[in-house]
Design a protein around this motif. Structure first.
Motif, PDB file in Angstrom:
ATOM      1  N   ASP A 147       1.117   3.875   3.092  1.00  0.00           N
ATOM      2  CA  ASP A 147       0.784   5.089   2.334  1.00  0.00           C
ATOM      3  C   ASP A 147       2.045   5.862   1.925  1.00  0.00           C
ATOM      4  O   ASP A 147       1.970   7.048   1.616  1.00  0.00           O
ATOM      5  N   HIS A 197       0.842  -1.211   0.000  1.00  0.00           N
ATOM      6  CA  HIS A 197       0.000   0.000   0.000  1.00  0.00           C
ATOM      7  C   HIS A 197       0.870   1.252   0.000  1.00  0.00           C
ATOM      8  O   HIS A 197       1.179   1.825   1.036  1.00  0.00           O
ATOM      9  N   HIS A 208       2.032   5.033  -2.396  1.00  0.00           N
ATOM     10  CA  HIS A 208       1.652   6.040  -3.401  1.00  0.00           C
ATOM     11  C   HIS A 208       2.915   6.634  -4.008  1.00  0.00           C
ATOM     12  O   HIS A 208       3.103   7.855  -4.003  1.00  0.00           O
ATOM     13  N   GLU A 263      -3.507  13.165  -1.457  1.00  0.00           N
ATOM     14  CA  GLU A 263      -2.323  12.436  -1.008  1.00  0.00           C
ATOM     15  C   GLU A 263      -1.214  13.369  -0.536  1.00  0.00           C
ATOM     16  O   GLU A 263      -0.113  12.912  -0.222  1.00  0.00           O
ATOM     17  N   ASN A 321      -2.564   2.994  -5.302  1.00  0.00           N
ATOM     18  CA  ASN A 321      -3.663   2.670  -4.402  1.00  0.00           C
ATOM     19  C   ASN A 321      -4.717   3.781  -4.370  1.00  0.00           C
ATOM     20  O   ASN A 321      -4.476   4.911  -4.785  1.00  0.00           O
ATOM     21  N   CYS A 322      -5.893   3.437  -3.858  1.00  0.00           N
ATOM     22  CA  CYS A 322      -6.944   4.405  -3.541  1.00  0.00           C
ATOM     23  C   CYS A 322      -7.448   5.172  -4.765  1.00  0.00           C
ATOM     24  O   CYS A 322      -7.990   6.273  -4.639  1.00  0.00           O
TER      25      CYS A 322
HETATM   26 ZN   LIG Z   1      -3.743   5.044   0.145  1.00  0.00          ZN
END
Ligand SMILES: [Zn+2]
Length: 568
Positions: free
Chosen positions: A441, A61, A63, A113, A89-90
């Motif tokens: 993240d 996970h 970015h 983000e 992700n996301c």
């Molecule tokens: Zn995320």
């Protein structure tokens, strides 16, 4: 023929969770050639006496989509033992995207983000339109880490709909474009499809990112594309069900049905919250319900609390109060002198205590809760609260905050935990059989949240300090478990024939370091940087990329393509 590399005499912890055994590990042609007693010499040797030899960690996970274009080493992640990342992700990816619509992709990413738009403008050289072209571009870039990526819903949506993606439901025509691009991305090697439905993900002008405008049927149809192809994972930044149990039940039912109907593995990140202490348990129960109904779903969890990091070098909750702004807009040296002046300090303490935060500072800034504003004295936590320090010193909490900051030359960090405040919950979630420890993240939230040291937190805190996990369990959580969940079947283990992603670390010293504030993003933008101690070497595909925490200049990382591409 000598081996390319032999790591000699370490405690080999192979990723399975089995007890470590002293031995050697040989690498040839980017693969693990031998594990055990290696008699032949290596062209290069690493003495691992007293050190642990483990599979490189996998962080699914992240970015890093934007950062990887200007930072091939993928810092900070690579400093914490990670040799493979999954990004996109996301719902946020850089492809598909037409050259004249870059601003739409940047708009999705920037605030959601916390990656500065000016860094993206200066740092990214856009040479692609389709996802396939994007992956080919990534494959050409030098990389100190292995890279796999999803394709994101917000990018698909802006590609299909342009500006309308931010305000309108998709027409049948729009959906057909998205489905076609998704299928093409999977064929090119995307790991799956991601989306966000959380109100936390906004554009800079406070509108929902594109994926949030989609209704559930759009999400379902896109996930069904993966179901029809029999490949890909669906990752979702979920709906905010808050305390509304009906909404929560409805959302979890939809997720379960999606997993069961499509057969696609569904995954999402989960934290516990002091405001809703048991909410995560309902989500985790859905993992088991889904499995019983024949679907596959797993949670992604973190190894400590998620916290906003504050400091005089970056930002404080008081910065926009008039009395504070007057001081805070000056250089740090002048701030230091002013903060030592008892009269100035009295004024600042009074202003901070009496301000109407909501009105002056804006809706999102509330008066800080000093029981939940902590002084970071070591990177692992848990930390002491400013309220407790103030009681000890017999002063106002704001006075205490200023004092401890001055005592540390204004380099003190304060953390305000947002989630995972209760470390017993954190451990229980990490140990759940349907959770994977990831959700760092990393590459996102670069200026205010510090969470890419998730892996060293496991080793330094849960294994060494708390002894809640054995070393072998900790390593397994960070290597074999994510490798299995994401289908990286030739990584995550130390076995003859597998890819040689290997880390060598000192089990008595390995730890995250304190964060620091640096301006090393393109265009000089600011971020928090956090290194680690105790890593002796990181090896990616047989090449040493880090030696004693320093990058060697080797970039042997590869694009790891998903199952449809490898089947071609
Ligand atoms: Zn995320």
């Amino acid at each position: 023929m000598p081996h390319d590399l032999v790591i000699r005499g370490g405690l080999v912890v192979d990723g399975t969770g089995a007890p470590g055994r002293t031995g050697d590990l040989a690498v040839s042609g980017g693969r693990i050639a031998e594990v055990g007693a290696v008699s032949g010499r290596g062209a290069r040797e690493i003495d691992a006496d007293g050190l642990v030899v483990a599979p490189g960690f996998i962080d699914p996970h992240t970015h890093y989509d934007a950062q990887l274009t200007w930072d091939p080493s993928a810092s900070c992640t690579s400093w914490h033992g990670v040799t493979t990342i999954v990004t996109g992700n996301c719902g946020f990816t850089l492809a598909p995207c037409r050259p004249d619509e870059k601003h739409l992709v940047v708009r999705n990413l920037e605030r959601a983000e916390d990656i500065p738009a000016e860094a993206m403008q200066a740092g990214i050289e856009w040479t692609w339109e389709t996802y396939a072209q994007y992956l080919d571009a990534v494959a050409r870039w030098p990389k100190g880490i292995n890279y796999a990526g999803y394709v994101g819903h917000s990018a698909l949506r802006t590609y299909a709909m342009g500006e309308r993606a931010f305000s309108e439901p998709a027409t049948a025509g729009d959906l057909a474009v998205m489905k076609r691009e998704l299928a093409d991305a999977l064929a090119a090697g995307a790991m799956g499809f991601t989306t966000s439905r959380t109100r936390n993900h906004e554009t800079a002008d406070r509108r929902p990112v594109a994926s949030r405008v989609a209704d559930w049927s759009e999400v379902r149809e896109l996930v069904q594309v993966m179901g029809d192809l029999g490949a890909g994972i669906f990752e979702i930044a979920g709906e905010d069900t808050g305390r509304d149990l009906d909404r929560q039940r409805d959302y979890l039912r939809r997720l379960r049905e999606l997993a069961v109907e499509t057969g696609v593995p569904v995954t999402w990140g989960m934290f516990s919250s002091r405001f809703m202490p048991d909410a995560w348990r309902a989500y985790f129960a859905t993992l088991d319900d889904t499995a019983r109904a024949g679907g596959r779903m797993f949670a992604q969890v973190h190894s400590r609390s998620l916290a906003v990091v504050l400091s005089f070098e970056t930002r404080l909750p008081f910065d926009r109060l008039p009395e504070w702004r007057e001081v805070r807009q000056r250089p740090l040296d002048e701030q230091r002198a002013l903060l030592r002046d008892p009269e100035v300090r009295r004024r600042l303490v009074k202003a901070a205590a009496e301000a109407e935060y909501g009105r002056v500072v804006g809706a999102e800034a509330r008066k800080p809760d000093y029981e939940w504003t902590m002084l970071m004295e070591d990177p692992c936590g848990p930390h002491r609260s400013i309220a407790e320090i103030a009681r000890e010193r017999g002063v106002d909490p704001v006075e205490a905050l200023i004092e401890v900051a001055l005592e540390r030359d204004l380099k003190a960090f304060f953390v305000q935990p947002l989630f995972n405040e209760n470390f017993d919950d954190v451990l229980e979630m990490m140990r759940h059989p349907r959770s994977v420890v990831t959700f760092s993240d990393s590459g996102a939230h670069v200026s205010q949240i510090m969470d890419s040291s998730l892996q060293t937190q496991v080793l330094a805190y849960w294994v060494r300090r708390r002894q809640a996990l054995t070393l072998e369990e900790g390593v397994r959580m960070l290597s074999l478990e994510p490798a299995s969940a994401w289908g990286f079947h030739d990584r995550g283990l130390l076995r003859e024939g597998l890819a040689a992603d290997v880390i060598v670390f000192d089990p008595d010293r390995v730890a995250p370091e304190m964060p620091e504030v640096v301006n090393d993003l393109p265009a000089g933008a600011r971020r928090l940087r956090q290194k680690s101690t105790g890593f002796h070497a990181s090896v990616v595909n047989g090449h040493v990329v880090l030696r004693d925490g320093e990058h060697t200049g080797a970039y042997p990382g590869r694009v790891l393509r998903g199952p449809l591409a490898t089947a071609r």
